[in-house]
Design an enzyme around this catalytic site. Structure first.
Site, mmCIF file in Angstrom:
data_model
loop_
_atom_site.group_PDB
_atom_site.id
_atom_site.type_symbol
_atom_site.label_atom_id
_atom_site.label_comp_id
_atom_site.label_asym_id
_atom_site.label_seq_id
_atom_site.Cartn_x
_atom_site.Cartn_y
_atom_site.Cartn_z
ATOM 1 C CG ASP A 1 36.844 42.241 36.455
ATOM 2 O OD1 ASP A 1 37.782 41.641 37.007
ATOM 3 O OD2 ASP A 1 36.626 42.191 35.227
ATOM 4 C CG ASP B 1 47.074 41.655 31.072
ATOM 5 O OD1 ASP B 1 46.782 40.681 31.790
ATOM 6 O OD2 ASP B 1 46.721 42.824 31.328
#
Lengths: 209, 252
Positions: B11, B130
């Site tokens: 990330d 997601d």
């Protein structure tokens, strides 16, 4: 002495990665983005990701199609990667009606549709290549049954089986690489295959000396 | 033999790895390029960079990270986060990415998937989904980093994006993500059995057994994980050795 390679620039996505990998193994890379007379390189390199038809159109638009075709027909050294390998053939199921460079006889075929929960298409990931005897004599450091990185839905089926330098299995056995007197081309991405890929590129560059 | 892939995910925001990594040998564990080089050494099969701020100001920084990584690491790279247009995909591919992952923009503008795959080929377009379980055997698609629910069913949406030209699905379980209690095996099995393109399972890796479960029962084609690798609990080699010992084909 670092061999000077001409890299065909027709806007292909992996241009930079191929350049960096060839430089890593000691080549000097010059980009060639418009047609005309091709300088006296030790070899031409055709990278490529994207669609067969679009790439043929780009090569024509930049007046690179005929010079590349002529270079290969004159028997001069050539390296093709991924779509740059597929473009050597007559046509592709991906773009019906669009003739490829046609310097090798055969058609680029699509893997049969992916099998849910099992064999998926595109073929994405690391797979083993089995090299034939002739290419192993020529590129002596080729890693045997080494894993290399593939990301594709189409693969060439050469009409002349004697040009196949290595095969891989994905539902079917396919020509993962071809080699003729002057042409070496791979369906996988040597520039993305870590040490095994760099060794393959190094062997090609070394063979030009 | 085709192999299952182990994919560490970094990330990134403003050019730095968020939460950081704990590789003791690195000079700067927050530098995405140094982390990428470590995973390259460990034999990771691909790397994913996720731009978690995903603002347009950050785009140039992310391109720079990809360019510098691609100069050092000759391995497959996927970039996701904030990809909204065909031009964003082109920038990332030219920088050295092999695949680009689209999430929220695909939900609001599904034609973006077909435009990208027509231009760059199906093989480089990943659609990130997601999903959160809303009823037994039913998962709902979320956007904006898992904050906003949609009315899309995850399995139907996966089928739809395959038809639109996605080449791969990056499937994150919002329920499992961050728990370290294991992947959502049922979600992965439901999606992977419904489509012909590969699925990368994400969210919940805490033990090596979790990888095995999602690759076997979950029918996933690849596994993505962050903290289990970042904090040095396991190396990529250890994960592969474990899977190999349990009969999964991996690149050792």
């Amino acid at each position: 002495m670092n061999p000077r390679l001409g890299l065909i620039d027709y806007g292909s996505g992996n241009l930079r990665s191929v350049t960096k990998a060839l430089e890593r193994v000691g080549a000097h890379v010059t980009r060639l983005s418009a047609g005309g007379r091709i300088p006296d390189f030790a070899a031409l390199v055709l990278p490529g990701v994207g669609s067969f038809g679009d790439s043929v159109r780009q090569l024509h638009a930049r007046r690179l199609f005929e010079p590349v075709q002529q270079w290969i027909r004159e028997g001069r050294p050539f390296l093709g990667v991924c779509l740059g390998y597929q473009l050597l053939f007559e046509r592709s199921e991906e773009s019906p009606g669009v003739p490829g460079l046609g310097v090798l006889a055969g058609v680029v075929k699509r893997f049969t549709a992916g099998i849910p929960g099992a064999l998926k298409v595109p073929h994405i990931g690391w797979n083993q290549v089995t090299w034939n005897h002739a290419v192993r004599e020529r590129f002596t450091a080729l890693p045997e049954r080494a894993y290399v990185y593939f990301v594709h839905s189409y693969y060439p089926e050469p009409a002349d089986a004697s040009v196949v330098a290595g095969t891989a299995e994905y539902g079917t056995s396919f020509a993962a690489a071809i080699a003729t007197k002057n042409v070496f081309a791979t369906q996988f991405h040597p520039e993305k295959s870590q040490d095994a890929g760099l060794t393959i590129l190094q062997e090609f560059v070394r063979s030009l000396a | 033999m085709h192999t299952k892939r182990i994919i560490p995910c970094l990330d990134v925001t403003a050019g730095r790895v968020v939460k950081g990594t704990r590789f003791l040998q690195l000079r700067d564990a927050g530098d995405p390029v140094e982390c990428a080089m470590e995973y390259n050494r460990q034999g990771a099969d691909e790397l994913v960079f996720l731009d978690i701020t995903a603002s347009s100001d950050n785009r140039r920084t992310m391109i720079d990270v990809v360019e510098r990584t691609a100069e050092q690491c000759f391995m497959p790279l996927t970039v996701g986060g904030g990809i909204r247009e065909v031009a964003d995909v082109r920038d990332m591919l030219l920088a050295g990415a092999d695949k680009v992952s689209i999430n929220t923009a695909a939900v609001f503008n599904p034609e973006l998937i077909s435009r990208c795959s027509d231009t760059f080929g199906v093989q480089c377009i990943v659609v990130a989904i997601d999903a959160k379980q809303t009823a037994p055997g039913h998962w709902t698609v979320y956007t904006h980093g898992g904050r906003k629910p949609t009315d899309l069913d995850a399995v139907s949406w996966a089928r739809r994006v395959e038809q639109l030209g996605a080449g791969e699905i990056l499937l994150t379980s919002m329920d499992a993500d961050g728990t370290k209690d294991g992947f959502d095996v049922a979600l992965n099995a439901a999606v992977s059995s419904a489509i012909g393109i590969p699925v990368i399972a994400s969210g919940g890796a805490g033990r090596l057994e979790h990888f095995l479960a999602v690759l076997q029962e979950g029918k996933a084609d690849a596994v993505l994980a962050a903290s289990i690798f970042h904090f040095g609990e396991f190396t990529v080699q250890q994960a592969k050795a474990f899977l190999h010992a349990h009969g999964i084909e991996v690149r050792l």
